[in-house]
Design a protein around this motif. Structure first.
Motif, PDB file in Angstrom:
ATOM      1  N   LEU A 184      -7.163   9.464  -5.875  1.00 24.22           N
ATOM      2  CA  LEU A 184      -6.745   8.563  -4.962  1.00 24.22           C
ATOM      3  C   LEU A 184      -6.327   7.125  -4.851  1.00 24.22           C
ATOM      4  N   ASN A 185      -5.095   6.363  -4.912  1.00 26.79           N
ATOM      5  CA  ASN A 185      -4.672   5.513  -5.816  1.00 26.79           C
ATOM      6  C   ASN A 185      -4.102   4.809  -4.394  1.00 26.79           C
ATOM      7  N   ILE A 186      -4.430   3.543  -3.838  1.00 23.14           N
ATOM      8  CA  ILE A 186      -4.245   2.687  -2.801  1.00 23.14           C
ATOM      9  C   ILE A 186      -4.054   0.996  -3.597  1.00 23.14           C
ATOM     10  N   LYS A 187      -2.673   0.667  -3.325  1.00 17.24           N
ATOM     11  CA  LYS A 187      -2.141  -0.527  -3.614  1.00 17.24           C
ATOM     12  C   LYS A 187      -1.604  -1.416  -2.025  1.00 17.24           C
ATOM     13  N   GLU A 188      -2.703  -2.306  -2.003  1.00 17.30           N
ATOM     14  CA  GLU A 188      -1.793  -3.238  -1.310  1.00 17.30           C
ATOM     15  C   GLU A 188      -1.407  -2.421   0.021  1.00 17.30           C
ATOM     16  N   VAL A 189      -2.281  -1.688   0.880  1.00 16.75           N
ATOM     17  CA  VAL A 189      -2.003  -1.337   2.215  1.00 16.75           C
ATOM     18  C   VAL A 189      -2.346  -2.244   3.150  1.00 16.75           C
ATOM     19  N   SER A 190      -1.218  -1.721   3.616  1.00 14.68           N
ATOM     20  CA  SER A 190      -1.333  -3.136   5.416  1.00 14.68           C
ATOM     21  C   SER A 190      -1.124  -2.129   6.468  1.00 14.68           C
ATOM     22  N   LYS A 191      -1.817  -2.445   8.317  1.00  9.70           N
ATOM     23  CA  LYS A 191      -0.895  -1.284   8.325  1.00  9.70           C
ATOM     24  C   LYS A 191      -1.497  -2.416   9.285  1.00  9.70           C
ATOM     25  N   GLN A 192       0.049  -2.445  10.745  1.00  7.34           N
ATOM     26  CA  GLN A 192      -0.110  -3.080  12.075  1.00  7.34           C
ATOM     27  C   GLN A 192      -0.111  -2.313  12.973  1.00  7.34           C
ATOM     28  N   TYR A 193      -0.104  -2.390  13.760  1.00  4.10           N
ATOM     29  CA  TYR A 193       0.742  -1.486  15.546  1.00  4.10           C
ATOM     30  C   TYR A 193       1.317  -2.754  16.050  1.00  4.10           C
ATOM     31  N   ASN A 194       2.746  -2.323  16.537  1.00  4.98           N
ATOM     32  CA  ASN A 194       2.920  -3.702  17.386  1.00  4.98           C
ATOM     33  C   ASN A 194       3.644  -3.455  18.786  1.00  4.98           C
ATOM     34  N   THR A 195       3.377  -4.089  19.519  1.00  7.45           N
ATOM     35  CA  THR A 195       3.688  -3.799  20.626  1.00  7.45           C
ATOM     36  C   THR A 195       4.776  -4.852  21.624  1.00  7.45           C
ATOM     37  N   ALA A 196       5.619  -5.106  22.652  1.00  8.18           N
ATOM     38  CA  ALA A 196       6.062  -5.889  22.322  1.00  8.18           C
ATOM     39  C   ALA A 196       5.443  -7.681  22.774  1.00  8.18           C
ATOM     40  N   ALA A 197       4.048  -7.232  23.096  1.00  9.60           N
ATOM     41  CA  ALA A 197       3.361  -8.434  22.678  1.00  9.60           C
ATOM     42  C   ALA A 197       3.575  -9.674  21.833  1.00  9.60           C
ATOM     43  N   LEU A 239      -0.347  -6.365  16.101  1.00  9.39           N
ATOM     44  CA  LEU A 239      -2.289  -6.411  15.478  1.00  9.39           C
ATOM     45  C   LEU A 239      -2.315  -5.562  14.280  1.00  9.39           C
ATOM     46  N   THR A 240      -2.752  -6.428  12.949  1.00 14.47           N
ATOM     47  CA  THR A 240      -3.434  -6.935  12.264  1.00 14.47           C
ATOM     48  C   THR A 240      -4.354  -5.291  11.774  1.00 14.47           C
ATOM     49  N   ILE A 241      -4.606  -4.395  11.520  1.00 15.05           N
ATOM     50  CA  ILE A 241      -5.798  -3.258  11.794  1.00 15.05           C
ATOM     51  C   ILE A 241      -5.875  -2.792  10.409  1.00 15.05           C
ATOM     52  N   LEU A 242      -5.034  -3.206   8.794  1.00 11.90           N
ATOM     53  CA  LEU A 242      -5.771  -2.893   7.933  1.00 11.90           C
ATOM     54  C   LEU A 242      -5.107  -4.503   6.649  1.00 11.90           C
ATOM     55  N   ASP A 243      -5.336  -5.095   6.768  1.00 15.95           N
ATOM     56  CA  ASP A 243      -4.603  -5.836   5.627  1.00 15.95           C
ATOM     57  C   ASP A 243      -5.385  -5.579   4.323  1.00 15.95           C
ATOM     58  N   HIS A 244      -4.276  -5.536   3.077  1.00 16.34           N
ATOM     59  CA  HIS A 244      -3.763  -5.418   1.483  1.00 16.34           C
ATOM     60  C   HIS A 244      -5.789  -4.875   1.319  1.00 16.34           C
ATOM     61  N   ILE A 245      -5.114  -3.015   1.097  1.00 20.72           N
ATOM     62  CA  ILE A 245      -6.541  -2.599   1.030  1.00 20.72           C
ATOM     63  C   ILE A 245      -5.860  -2.450  -0.748  1.00 20.72           C
ATOM     64  N   ASN A 246      -7.330  -1.993  -1.770  1.00 20.29           N
ATOM     65  CA  ASN A 246      -6.664  -2.057  -2.504  1.00 20.29           C
ATOM     66  C   ASN A 246      -7.967  -1.401  -3.305  1.00 20.29           C
ATOM     67  N   PHE A 247      -8.036   0.078  -3.671  1.00 24.76           N
ATOM     68  CA  PHE A 247      -9.202   0.290  -4.627  1.00 24.76           C
ATOM     69  C   PHE A 247      -8.849   1.871  -5.107  1.00 24.76           C
ATOM     70  N   ARG A 301       1.595   7.008   8.068  1.00 24.53           N
ATOM     71  CA  ARG A 301       1.934   6.587   7.054  1.00 24.53           C
ATOM     72  C   ARG A 301       1.379   5.181   6.981  1.00 24.53           C
ATOM     73  N   ALA A 302       1.025   3.911   5.759  1.00 20.30           N
ATOM     74  CA  ALA A 302       0.784   2.260   5.975  1.00 20.30           C
ATOM     75  C   ALA A 302       2.086   2.544   6.725  1.00 20.30           C
ATOM     76  N   SER A 303       1.891   0.457   6.975  1.00 21.03           N
ATOM     77  CA  SER A 303       2.654   0.075   7.333  1.00 21.03           C
ATOM     78  C   SER A 303       4.018  -0.710   5.884  1.00 21.03           C
ATOM     79  N   GLN A 304       3.031  -0.939   5.171  1.00 23.07           N
ATOM     80  CA  GLN A 304       3.200  -1.632   3.277  1.00 23.07           C
ATOM     81  C   GLN A 304       2.351  -1.001   2.558  1.00 23.07           C
ATOM     82  N   GLY A 305       2.427  -1.163   1.101  1.00 23.71           N
ATOM     83  CA  GLY A 305       2.266  -1.003   0.144  1.00 23.71           C
ATOM     84  C   GLY A 305       1.681   0.598   0.201  1.00 23.71           C
ATOM     85  N   SER A 306       1.576   1.211  -0.771  1.00 24.62           N
ATOM     86  CA  SER A 306       1.088   2.550  -1.517  1.00 24.62           C
ATOM     87  C   SER A 306       0.030   3.135  -1.444  1.00 24.62           C
TER      88      SER A 306
END
Ligand SMILES: Nc1ncnc2c1ncn2[C@@H]1O[C@H](COP(=O)(O)OP(=O)(O)O)[C@@H](O)[C@H]1O
Ligand SMILES: [Mg+2]
Length: 229
Positions: A5-18, A21-29, A59-64
């Motif tokens: 398993l290879n996680i590179k620069e993974v981020s996840k956001q949840y977007n609402t109208a307002a 929200l960043t839930i995961l921020d540039h995760i690497n391992f 799926r991640a918002s960014q990263g691989s």
């Protein structure tokens, strides 16, 4: 050593109208095949979200995310499901057994999805492994929490996954059942070489793994590999 398993620069956001929200921020391992890893952290720190991304459930918002040498980022829903079917076992925090199927039928689902033949005997073997042969024809509502968790374990083992993700597998269990579940997990690691990634609050369980990754507010604050003398 092979990376599973290879996680590179993974981020996840949840977007609402307002807001966003960043839930995961540039995760690497990255995780070595056959190893055991615990992910710990306070409630709301992003553990379940991270596990879902690693397993290809989401799926991640960014990263691989690369799982067993397959890059998940550009795959369709169906292609990700196929990868999960072949390589991944997942134990959910709330078991997620199908309520209209019996215990044995729940265990047969992944085998059926893979188009395997003669699956009932294989499912019975798994049921035996978790000590519940006498519950084969019970529905989930007729089982205790610990029994449901063990059925969910048998289901996750059924495709002999290369990697198994478990989200707080002992969270709702008493000490004795919890120990049974933990032993089954580590047996699978020893016997089949299954890589274990376990989200847990249980420090004793975490201490039995090769490595502990600590999350806080969506970032990794510690990543400790056990050293053997
Ligand atoms: N579908 C979603 N939409 C919006 N926010 C979410 C969603 N899923 C999780 N979250 C938020 O993401 C954060 C991390 O959740 P989670 O990964 O479940 O944390 P943990 O498993 O560590 O308790 C929480 O603040 C939660 O409210
Ligand atoms: Mg969680």
């Amino acid at each position: 050593m092979e990376t599973i398993l290879n996680i590179k620069e993974v981020s996840k956001q949840y977007n609402t109208a307002a807001s966003s929200l960043t839930i995961l921020d540039h995760i690497n391992f990255s995780i070595q095949k056959g190893s055991t890893v615990a992910i710990t952290g306070p409630s709301g720190s992003g553990k379940t979200t991270l596990l879902g991304l690693c397993a290809g459930l989401d799926r991640a918002s960014q990263g691989s995310v690369e799982l067993n040498h397959v890059l998940l980022d550009t795959l369709s829903e169906d292609e990700r499901a196929a990868v999960r079917n072949h390589y991944v076992g997942f134990i959910f925090q709330n078991f997620q057994l199908l309520p209209t199927l019996t215990a044995i039928e729940n265990i047969m689902v992944p085998l059926e999805l893979r188009g395997e033949k003669n699956i009932r005997p294989r499912a019975m073997e798994l049921l035996d492994k978790v000590g519940l042969t006498d519950r084969a024809n019970h529905y989930p509502v007729q089982l205790s929490g610990g029994e449901q968790q063990r059925i969910s374990l048998a289901r996750a083992f059924s495709n002999t996954p290369a990697i198994l993700f478990a989200d707080e597998p002992t969270g709702n269990l008493d000490g004795e059942t919890s120990e049974k579940v933990i032993r089954l997990l580590f047996d699978l690691n020893k016997e089949a070489g299954t890589t274990l990634v376990i989200v847990t609050h249980d420090l004793e369980l975490a201490s039995r793994t090769d490595r502990i990754i600590k999350l806080k507010s969506g970032v990794i604050i510690a990543d400790e590999q056990k050293t053997y003398a």
